[in-house]
Each structure stands twice: as structure tokens, then as C-alpha cells.
Design a protein around this motif. Structure first.
Motif, PDB file in Angstrom:
ATOM      1  N   ASP A  16       0.992  -1.317   0.036  1.00 48.45           N
ATOM      2  CA  ASP A  16      -0.038  -0.027  -0.092  1.00 48.45           C
ATOM      3  C   ASP A  16       1.030   1.301   0.018  1.00 48.45           C
ATOM      4  O   ASP A  16       1.484   1.652   1.145  1.00 48.45           O
ATOM      5  CB  ASP A  16      -0.867  -0.034   1.177  1.00 48.45           C
ATOM      6  CG  ASP A  16      -1.893   0.998   1.101  1.00 48.45           C
ATOM      7  OD1 ASP A  16      -1.822   1.983   0.450  1.00 48.45           O
ATOM      8  OD2 ASP A  16      -2.982   0.844   1.888  1.00 48.45           O
ATOM      9  N   LEU A  41      -7.217  -4.378  -2.740  1.00 48.87           N
ATOM     10  CA  LEU A  41      -8.224  -4.951  -1.500  1.00 48.87           C
ATOM     11  C   LEU A  41      -8.905  -3.986  -0.660  1.00 48.87           C
ATOM     12  O   LEU A  41      -8.744  -4.147   0.474  1.00 48.87           O
ATOM     13  CB  LEU A  41      -7.169  -5.605  -0.743  1.00 48.87           C
ATOM     14  CG  LEU A  41      -6.270  -6.638  -1.238  1.00 48.87           C
ATOM     15  CD1 LEU A  41      -5.436  -7.782  -0.488  1.00 48.87           C
ATOM     16  CD2 LEU A  41      -7.488  -7.823  -1.930  1.00 48.87           C
ATOM     17  N   HIS A  42      -9.575  -3.015  -1.361  1.00 49.15           N
ATOM     18  CA  HIS A  42     -10.426  -2.014  -0.717  1.00 49.15           C
ATOM     19  C   HIS A  42     -11.817  -2.206  -0.617  1.00 49.15           C
ATOM     20  O   HIS A  42     -12.088  -3.226  -1.211  1.00 49.15           O
ATOM     21  CB  HIS A  42     -10.241  -0.417  -1.466  1.00 49.15           C
ATOM     22  CG  HIS A  42     -10.895  -0.913  -2.629  1.00 49.15           C
ATOM     23  ND1 HIS A  42     -10.535  -1.543  -3.578  1.00 49.15           N
ATOM     24  CD2 HIS A  42     -11.631   0.257  -3.324  1.00 49.15           C
ATOM     25  CE1 HIS A  42     -11.458  -1.191  -4.546  1.00 49.15           C
ATOM     26  NE2 HIS A  42     -11.862  -0.185  -4.602  1.00 49.15           N
ATOM     27  N   GLU A  99      -9.448   5.307   4.384  1.00 56.57           N
ATOM     28  CA  GLU A  99      -8.386   4.444   4.255  1.00 56.57           C
ATOM     29  C   GLU A  99      -7.854   4.527   2.736  1.00 56.57           C
ATOM     30  O   GLU A  99      -8.505   4.963   1.779  1.00 56.57           O
ATOM     31  CB  GLU A  99      -8.934   2.929   4.373  1.00 56.57           C
ATOM     32  CG  GLU A  99      -8.630   2.415   5.832  1.00 56.57           C
ATOM     33  CD  GLU A  99      -7.303   2.223   6.276  1.00 56.57           C
ATOM     34  OE1 GLU A  99      -6.285   2.546   5.647  1.00 56.57           O
ATOM     35  OE2 GLU A  99      -7.227   1.852   7.542  1.00 56.57           O
ATOM     36  N   SER A 100      -6.589   4.196   2.479  1.00 52.21           N
ATOM     37  CA  SER A 100      -5.832   4.162   1.322  1.00 52.21           C
ATOM     38  C   SER A 100      -6.132   2.642   0.529  1.00 52.21           C
ATOM     39  O   SER A 100      -6.740   1.633   1.186  1.00 52.21           O
ATOM     40  CB  SER A 100      -4.610   4.366   1.373  1.00 52.21           C
ATOM     41  OG  SER A 100      -3.837   3.596   2.298  1.00 52.21           O
ATOM     42  N   ILE A 101      -5.786   2.274  -0.628  1.00 53.03           N
ATOM     43  CA  ILE A 101      -6.389   1.210  -1.081  1.00 53.03           C
ATOM     44  C   ILE A 101      -4.955   0.198  -1.410  1.00 53.03           C
ATOM     45  O   ILE A 101      -4.054   0.515  -2.296  1.00 53.03           O
ATOM     46  CB  ILE A 101      -6.486   1.707  -2.653  1.00 53.03           C
ATOM     47  CG1 ILE A 101      -8.024   2.285  -2.460  1.00 53.03           C
ATOM     48  CG2 ILE A 101      -6.939   0.196  -3.583  1.00 53.03           C
ATOM     49  CD1 ILE A 101      -8.339   2.925  -3.876  1.00 53.03           C
ATOM     50  N   PRO A 102      -4.817  -0.775  -0.694  1.00 50.14           N
ATOM     51  CA  PRO A 102      -3.795  -1.677  -0.719  1.00 50.14           C
ATOM     52  C   PRO A 102      -3.815  -2.546  -1.793  1.00 50.14           C
ATOM     53  O   PRO A 102      -5.118  -3.111  -2.277  1.00 50.14           O
ATOM     54  CB  PRO A 102      -3.857  -2.702   0.696  1.00 50.14           C
ATOM     55  CG  PRO A 102      -5.061  -2.042   1.382  1.00 50.14           C
ATOM     56  CD  PRO A 102      -5.852  -1.347   0.419  1.00 50.14           C
TER      57      PRO A 102
END
Lengths: 335, 335
Positions: free
Chosen positions: B191, B310-311, B320-323
Motif C-alpha cells: 500500500d 483490496l479496498h 483508508e488508502s487502497i492496498p
């Protein structure tokens, strides 16, 4: 050619895979339940110091896994993880930054069983010397996602179960002296047409019966070969239905039968209707209650059968019924 | 003691696992794209004769799997399946009634790569003689779940990708003469802080770089050892970012590089902005385009690297950010 390890649905590991470590992190209500003293950590307000319930659930997973890895004394080479949240984000965010190759699973409340099956196969196949499986659920993240906003305060129906807040993690490896996995029986998707999202036990009981019957048939064993047989979270009603379904086939589990959803809360005192549910339910009961009793030699052989309901709110709104699944694992006491 | 098959993140199968069958079912827009003639079945209206898009997606999976099993000429003993829908219902409902033990996966658009890794390990470990992996996506089910109701008709940003409508299935087995899997490199969750749900390519490129670098390091190979290297669905922008990230490490993929999201649509004519995406994207490109070229001997060795983000909408709303994640597989031509 390597030996084929399957008989029917059941796989017999070439050599047993050992449980090297376990970790359990529970919510406040679970901490007040009959197994409260069994868990590694109980959080006071289910927030885990985070600013959202979703982040709290992720944090529980990370902590449970840390504890299991610490007990194992070694880092896993593969991580099998899943949860109930849309896109399994509790697991994805918990794994971020860990640096372990990640295999995301969705098996609803059966997820830890699926992770243990796949993890044991990975170790036994020579693909890892050490793996971890983890799953979680959280009452507050699950209720608002699957049913109603918590603030709605709707009446719960008598067949409802209470989503467990908690996470359990297990580290598996080739060498060890602790309890071991000897067989796994991955389950099929079974659907007898239940459409009530507040009656998960009835939706999952046919899958539990299907997998347990397959396991007994494949291994030539009877219930008497096990000290205990646990289903994941059928709850009180689902457990009764399982008894009926197995009874028709002449199989009686008797006193050795228990359900993780029935064990984790005090049915009389904790107002949980049919019992606990959620990926965290069987994960907490396994890591906090079952494994220690195998470690101590109190039980020699347990059949652990986590169950899951593979529905979604969208599918139910479209009139679909709720398919169930159940994966079974044989756990034996340490050498 | 069995041989340990890992080097770093990469697993080398004891013996290659063969691809015994493949099936591909595509939507109408995909059928009009550059690979349209490659698919087993193209549906005229993306409905598959069903009354909801979700049921249409399930139906696509079931059909793709039927076709793959038919080509293989044998029934799988384990089914690895996943999709983008909440609780992976496209897969759960497609598996209902099939009677095959079911292992549900969530790896976002990387899901088929995860299924092939786990399936190959299950076969190589002796846990099944034949397994299947399948995944799917559908433009209409994904857009309304991840972004906006379709009726909203919002403007798409330049970095957006177009979710592919389609499903691809692969049957793997011990014995065969078709293309084979020799290595798999399961990926880690990476991420770098992207928070724009319309820029999946940027979110996934770091994971693709991480896995490709790990694979090359573990195997001691360079890009020149592969006839082609495909990423899952980074799209045009993500593909460029991957090139930059690899370039910093001195790795240049060159002309052998392609992205499934770039291949499946005509960028100039089909108004898909950065390209295709979705679990169905790499599944269609693999089953319709890559495997036939390995079967015919046109290519001898391909590195196939499906990527996933995996968001979830909830996680993004919470800031949240997007892994990202990427699993790599080595595919070689038939003997």
C-alpha cells in the motif's frame, strides 16, 4: 508419483501438521461470557483504541496473529485470512505491512476452518514450513452491514444469533509437539432453501450434516472416535436441526457434541437468543478453549467443523435462499 | 521429510501441474473487443437469461466452469472460486448444487491467480488429482456496488477502468499434455497510499512491481526468460507506473510486457479510459488468449501476474488508502 491423499471428500495429511501457536482477542461481551478467562486479550469497549469499528476489527486480527506468532516463535511464510466484511477488508488491512504472502479467503463463518485446511495442505505439500490462519468478526461491523444500522434498535427475532466480536489466529508448522491436524474434509455448498437472514443456524445445519457424514464415511469412523465434536456456530436451533438431520442417517453425536455459538455466551444471562455467530466465534472457541484442552491432554481427538452461510444482503433482497458450507478438521492432542 | 519447495516468496512445484481445460464466457462489449473471437461464449445483453445482473454473473461462472470441465474430460475434486461481489456470492451461488468441495477466495481482481496458486499446490501436494479455479466480474454488479448506481450516469475520470463482464475457468491436473504451471509466487499486501477509487492502476502497480521483483530474484531469472509477461489489470496508467517502479530497480520488461486490462478492449474505440479491470478481465485474457498461444507453441513461457485492489467502499469512506496485491505464475507450453 506422490501419494494421493484423498478419500471421498476427506484428505489425510502425509504427516500431521502441528499447531505451533495460537492467539485470541475478544470483545467485552465475549470477555464476560463463560469462556472469558480463556482469551489472551479482552478489550473493554470493542474499539481497540481505533476510530472505527472496522479498524478495530482489523486491529484484533493483527493482535491475535502477533500473539500466535509469538507463541510459535517463528514467522509464517504464508498467511490465510478472511472475515465477514465486504471485500474482506478487516483481513486485507491487517495484513498490510506484515510482509507475508497473503491468500485472502471468503468462507463466511467457516473461514478459519478453510484457512486451516489450506494451511495444513500447504505445509504438508512442502510449500511452507510455517503458515498462519486468522479470521475475525465484530458485532458492530457485521450488524450494520448485514442487517440494520445499530442505531435503528430493531427487535431481534428468537432465531437470531449474536455476531461475536473477536479474532483467533493459529500458526501451523511441520515440526512441533503441540496438537496436530491429521485430516481435513473441505465441504460442499448446500442449500435447502432457507431465506431468513435471522435464522443462520437453519441455513447452515444441512451443510454441517453433509460434511460430518462425508467425514465419517470417508474415514470409517463413528462419533465415538472423537472426544468432542464441535460445529462452528449453528447456535441452539441449528444444533437441534443438525441432530435431526444426522439422526435420520443413524448418526447420534450425543454428549460429545458442542457448538461454538452455544459455548461462547451464557444463553440464560447474555440475551443472545440462539447463541453466537461470526468468523470470530469458532476462532475464539478454537484458540481459547479447544486447543488448550488438547494441549493439556484432557481431550485426545476432536472433530472441529466451522460452518458458514454464503449469502449477502443483496442476494436476499433478490429473493435468493442462503447456501451453507462446513469444513471439518481432525485435531489430535500433542505427542 | 518431503522436499521444501520454497525460495523466498516463490514456490517451485515438485512436478509441473497441467492445465487440462479452460472455459471463457464474455459479455457483449468484451465480445466486440479485440479478443472477442477468442471466447467460448459471448452473451448478447450481459443478462445470460437471468433476472438480475448478480444472477447473470453467477451463471457466467457456472458456464465457464462447465466448459472447462468438458474440455478436461474430468470432474474437479476441489473448486477454488471468488469474485468481487460482497460475500463473493457470484461464486457461492454458482457452486451450489455442483457437489464439489468449495474453497471461497477473495483476492479482488487477482482472484484467479490466487486460485491457480492454491489449486496447483493442492494437486502437487497430492490433495487432489484434479481441481478447478474460476472467477468472474460484471460491469453492472461491480459499478453499482463499488461506485454509483448505473442510472446516476456520472462522468468517469480519465484514470478510471472499465469492469469486465465475463468469467474464466481453468481445470488443473497431475497428468496431461497441455500448458503447465511450474512456479507460483504468492504476493504480499502493498500500500503506497492511493485513495482514489477511480485509479486502481496506481494502487495496484506497487504490488505488481513487488511480486515481479520477488519472482525474478527468487528464480534468478530475468524478463528475457519469458516470451510474455502479463499483469492482471493495471490498465494504461498502472502499466506505465509499473515500468517506472521496475526501472528504478534496473528491470525493463520491454515489448514482452502486456496488461490484461489493456488487451481486452480497444482503447481508441471502446471508451474505456485506462482499460479493463475486474476478476473477469485476467480470467478472460488467460483462458481466451494466453492459454491457446501456449497450447499452439507460439509462446513457450509466460509470467502471468494478476493484480487486485483490496479496498472496499466503506474503508474508503473512512479515509483508508487502497492496498494492492499481485500473485505471479509461470506458465509453460505443452510438452
Amino acid at each position: 508419483m506422490e501419494q494421493y491423499k484423498g478419500t471421498g471428500q476427506t484428505r489425510t495429511l502425509g504427516r500431521p501438521v502441528h499447531i505451533l501457536g495460537r492467539g485470541s482477542v475478544a470483545g467485552a461481551k465475549e470477555g464476560r461470557g463463560p469462556l472469558g478467562a480463556c482469551f489472551d486479550y479482552v478489550d473493554g469497549d470493542d474499539r481497540m483504541g481505533q476510530d472505527s469499528w472496522e479498524r478495530a476489527e482489523s486491529r484484533m486480527q493483527a493482535l491475535a496473529l502477533d500473539r500466535a506468532v509469538e507463541r510459535a516463535g517463528r514467522e509464517p511464510e504464508l498467511l490465510f485470512a478472511g472475515d465477514l466484511l465486504n471485500q474482506c477488508v478487516a483481513s486485507g488491512y491487517a495484513a498490510r505491512g506484515r510482509g507475508t504472502p497473503f491468500l485472502g479467503l471468503y468462507g463466511a463463518c467457516s473461514t478459519l476452518g478453510e484457512g486451516l485446511c489450506l494451511g495444513a495442505m500447504a505445509v504438508d505439500g512442502g510449500f511452507a514450513r510455517c503458515v498462519a490462519a486468522v479470521s475475525s468478526s465484530h458485532f458492530c461491523t457485521a450488524e450494520r452491514q448485514y442487517r440494520n444500522p445499530l442505531e435503528y434498535g430493531g427487535q431481534r427475532t428468537p432465531t437470531a444469533q449474536w455476531t461475536v466480536t473477536g479474532s483467533g489466529a493459529v500458526v501451523l508448522g511441520r515440526e512441533g509437539t503441540g496438537p496436530r491436524i491429521t485430516h481435513c474434509t473441505p465441504g460442499r455448498v448446500v442449500d435447502l432453501g432457507i431465506t431468513d437472514a435471522n435464522n443462520m443456524g437453519a441455513a447452515m445445519a444441512p451443510a454441517a450434516a453433509d460434511t460430518i457424514l462425508a467425514h465419517l464415511r470417508d474415514t470409517g469412523r463413528g462419533p465415538e472416535d472423537y472426544d468432542r465434536i464441535f460445529t462452528g456456530d449453528l447456535g441452539r436451533l441449528g444444533g437441534r436441526l443438525l441432530g435431526e438431520l444426522l439422526g435420520r442417517e443413524g448418526v447420534r453425536l450425543g454428549e460429545r457434541y458442542g457448538d461454538c455459538g452455544g459455548l461462547i455466551f451464557d444463553g440464560a444471562e447474555q440475551d443472545v437468543h440462539c447463541g453466537g455467530s461470526g468468523c470470530g466465534c469458532c476462532a475464539l472457541v478454537l484458540t481459547g478453549y479447544v486447543l488448550p484442552r488438547l494441549e493439556s491432554g484432557r481431550w485426545r481427538r476432536v472433530l472441529f467443523c466451522p460452518t458458514g452461510a454464503l449469502h449477502s444482503p443483496t442476494a436476499l433482497q433478490q429473493g435468493e435462499s442462503i447456501p451453507g458450507i462446513c469444513h471439518a478438521l481432525v485435531l489430535e492432542g500433542g505427542e
